[in-house]
Scaffold this motif. Structure first.
Motif, PDB file in Angstrom:
ATOM      1  N   GLY A 259       8.914   4.508 -14.774  1.00  0.00           N
ATOM      2  CA  GLY A 259       9.010   3.065 -14.621  1.00  0.00           C
ATOM      3  C   GLY A 259       7.682   2.353 -14.734  1.00  0.00           C
ATOM      4  O   GLY A 259       7.597   1.150 -14.466  1.00  0.00           O
ATOM      5  N   GLY A 260       6.631   3.085 -15.101  1.00  0.00           N
ATOM      6  CA  GLY A 260       5.318   2.467 -15.236  1.00  0.00           C
ATOM      7  C   GLY A 260       4.564   2.343 -13.933  1.00  0.00           C
ATOM      8  O   GLY A 260       3.614   1.568 -13.836  1.00  0.00           O
ATOM      9  N   VAL A 261       4.953   3.134 -12.912  1.00  0.00           N
ATOM     10  CA  VAL A 261       4.349   3.046 -11.582  1.00  0.00           C
ATOM     11  C   VAL A 261       3.711   4.394 -11.243  1.00  0.00           C
ATOM     12  O   VAL A 261       4.360   5.443 -11.332  1.00  0.00           O
ATOM     13  N   VAL A 262       2.448   4.375 -10.831  1.00  0.00           N
ATOM     14  CA  VAL A 262       1.734   5.629 -10.540  1.00  0.00           C
ATOM     15  C   VAL A 262       2.384   6.376  -9.384  1.00  0.00           C
ATOM     16  O   VAL A 262       2.614   7.584  -9.458  1.00  0.00           O
ATOM     17  N   GLU A 263       2.709   5.664  -8.303  1.00  0.00           N
ATOM     18  CA  GLU A 263       3.306   6.320  -7.137  1.00  0.00           C
ATOM     19  C   GLU A 263       4.036   5.302  -6.282  1.00  0.00           C
ATOM     20  O   GLU A 263       3.559   4.191  -6.065  1.00  0.00           O
ATOM     21  N   ASP A 264       5.207   5.689  -5.789  1.00  0.00           N
ATOM     22  CA  ASP A 264       5.975   4.873  -4.861  1.00  0.00           C
ATOM     23  C   ASP A 264       5.709   5.328  -3.427  1.00  0.00           C
ATOM     24  O   ASP A 264       5.677   6.537  -3.161  1.00  0.00           O
ATOM     25  N   PRO A 265       5.569   4.386  -2.475  1.00  0.00           N
ATOM     26  CA  PRO A 265       5.365   4.784  -1.079  1.00  0.00           C
ATOM     27  C   PRO A 265       6.654   5.129  -0.335  1.00  0.00           C
ATOM     28  O   PRO A 265       6.601   5.679   0.761  1.00  0.00           O
ATOM     29  N   ALA A 266       7.814   4.811  -0.922  1.00  0.00           N
ATOM     30  CA  ALA A 266       9.103   5.174  -0.299  1.00  0.00           C
ATOM     31  C   ALA A 266      10.165   5.131  -1.381  1.00  0.00           C
ATOM     32  O   ALA A 266      10.284   4.129  -2.087  1.00  0.00           O
TER      33      ALA A 266
END
Length: 284
Positions: free
Chosen positions: A211-218
Motif C-alpha cells: 500500500g506504499g507504507v513502510v510500516e503500520d503501528p497496528a
C-alpha cells in the motif's frame, strides 16, 4: 464535500494506535475520488461507508491502492458509527465478504470489535521465502521453529515470519522497493514479523509496502490472519492472544484476538480508539 474523521484504532490509553480516515456518507463516491481522497489524507487506509439495504457498504483505500479489507480502519469505523448512530452491531458489506463490527462509546471507553472474514493458511513457497529473508536481512536460523513461515489469510494474504529473538524484531530493516515488488507479485497485503513473548502474548511489526507504507503501528487484518494460523498449527492460545504492535516505532498499540476452536472460522479482534485531530472537510 466529504467529512473526514481522523481516528486512531488499537490505541493504548491516550497514546498510539494506527490512524485511519473515516468517511460516513449517504452514497459512496466514485472509486477514483475515494483513491484521491485517501492519497490526500495520507494514512495507511481511509475507509468509506454508506448505508445500503440492511448493511453498510464499505470500501478501503490505501494511498496508492484499494484493499479488500483493513482491520484498523474497521475498528475506527465501528467506533465512529457508535457515535454517529449509537452503540451496537453493524453489518458491513466489504468487497469480498460480509462481516460485522460492534462499536461502543461511553465516557469510560471508545472502540470496537470486528469479526474477520474466514481465515485460512498455507506454507510459503521455498523460493519466495528465500527472497523474503534476503529482503529483510534474515536467515533461516533467525526463525522460530515452533511457528513455521506461512501465508495466512484473514481478509487478505499476509506473509508470517516468526522470529526467535526479540532483538531481531526490534532491529527490523528491509529493502522497500524489493518488498513492494514481491508483495505486488504474490498478493501479500503485509509482511507480518512476530515474536512470541508467551503463548498468549506476541510482539509484531507489520511492513505494508503493497500500500506504499513502510510500516503500520497496528494491523487488525494481519492480527486476524495470525490468530487463524496459530489455531491451524494447534498453538496453545487458550482462546485469546494479545498482540503488541508499534512498540518499536514509539507508537504503542494493543490488539486482542479471540479464537474459537473451529478451523477457518472468523476471528474476533478488539481495540480501543481515540481521536487524532478534528475532522476536516474535503471538496470533491
Amino acid at each position: 464535500m466529504l467529512n473526514i474523521q481522523h481516528i486512531s484504532a488499537f490505541s493504548s490509553g491516550q497514546d498510539g494506535g494506527n490512524p485511519a480516515g473515516v468517511v460516513i456518507c449517504d452514497t459512496l463516491p466514485e472509486p477514483a475520488v475515494m483513491q484521491k481522497v485517501a492519497a490526500e489524507v495520507g494514512y495507511s487506509e481511509t475507509v468509506f461507508a454508506a448505508p445500503e439495504g440492511d448493511a453498510w457498504r464499505v470500501r478501503y483505500f490505501a494511498p496508492e491502492v484499494e484493499v479488500d479489507f483493513c482491520g484498523h480502519a474497521t475498528i475506527a469505523l465501528g467506533a465512529a458509527l457508535a457515535r454517529h448512530v449509537g452503540p451496537g452491531l453493524f453489518t458491513l458489506d466489504i468487497n469480498r465478504a460480509r462481516i460485522t463490527v460492534e462499536g461502543h462509546s461511553s465516557d469510560a471507553s471508545w472502540g470496537a470489535a470486528f469479526q474477520s472474514p474466514p481465515t485460512r493458511s498455507g506454507p510459503v513457497a521455498a523460493a519466495v521465502l528465500a527472497e523474503t529473508l534476503d529482503i529483510f536481512g534474515l536467515s533461516r536460523d533467525s526463525l522460530d521453529p515452533r511457528i513455521p513461515p506461512a501465508v495466512a489469510h484473514g481478509g487478505g494474504d499476509h506473509l508470517i515470519l516468526a522470529l526467535k529473538d526479540r532483538e531481531a524484531l526490534r532491529e527490523m530493516k528491509y529493502d522497500f522497493a524489493r518488498a513492494q515488488a514481491l508483495a505486488a507479485r504474490e498478493g501479500y497485503i503485509t509482511f507480518n514479523l512476530v515474536f512470541a513473548e508467551t503463548a498468549q502474548l506476541f510482539d509484531a511489526r507489520n511492513p505494508f509496502p503493497f500500500g506504499g507504507v513502510v510500516e503500520d503501528p497496528a494491523t487488525g487484518a494481519a492480527a486476524a490472519a495470525l490468530a487463524g494460523y496459530l489455531r491451524d498449527i494447534d498453538w496453545p492460545h487458550q482462546g485469546r492472544v494479545t498482540i503488541r504492535q508499534g512498540e518499536d516505532m514509539g507508537v504503542p498499540s494493543r490488539l486482542i484476538t479471540e479464537i474459537t476452536p473451529e478451523r477457518g472460522a472468523s476471528i474476533r479482534v478488539t481495540g480501543e480508539a481515540r481521536t487524532v485531530r478534528e475532522s476536516q472537510e474535503i471538496e470533491i
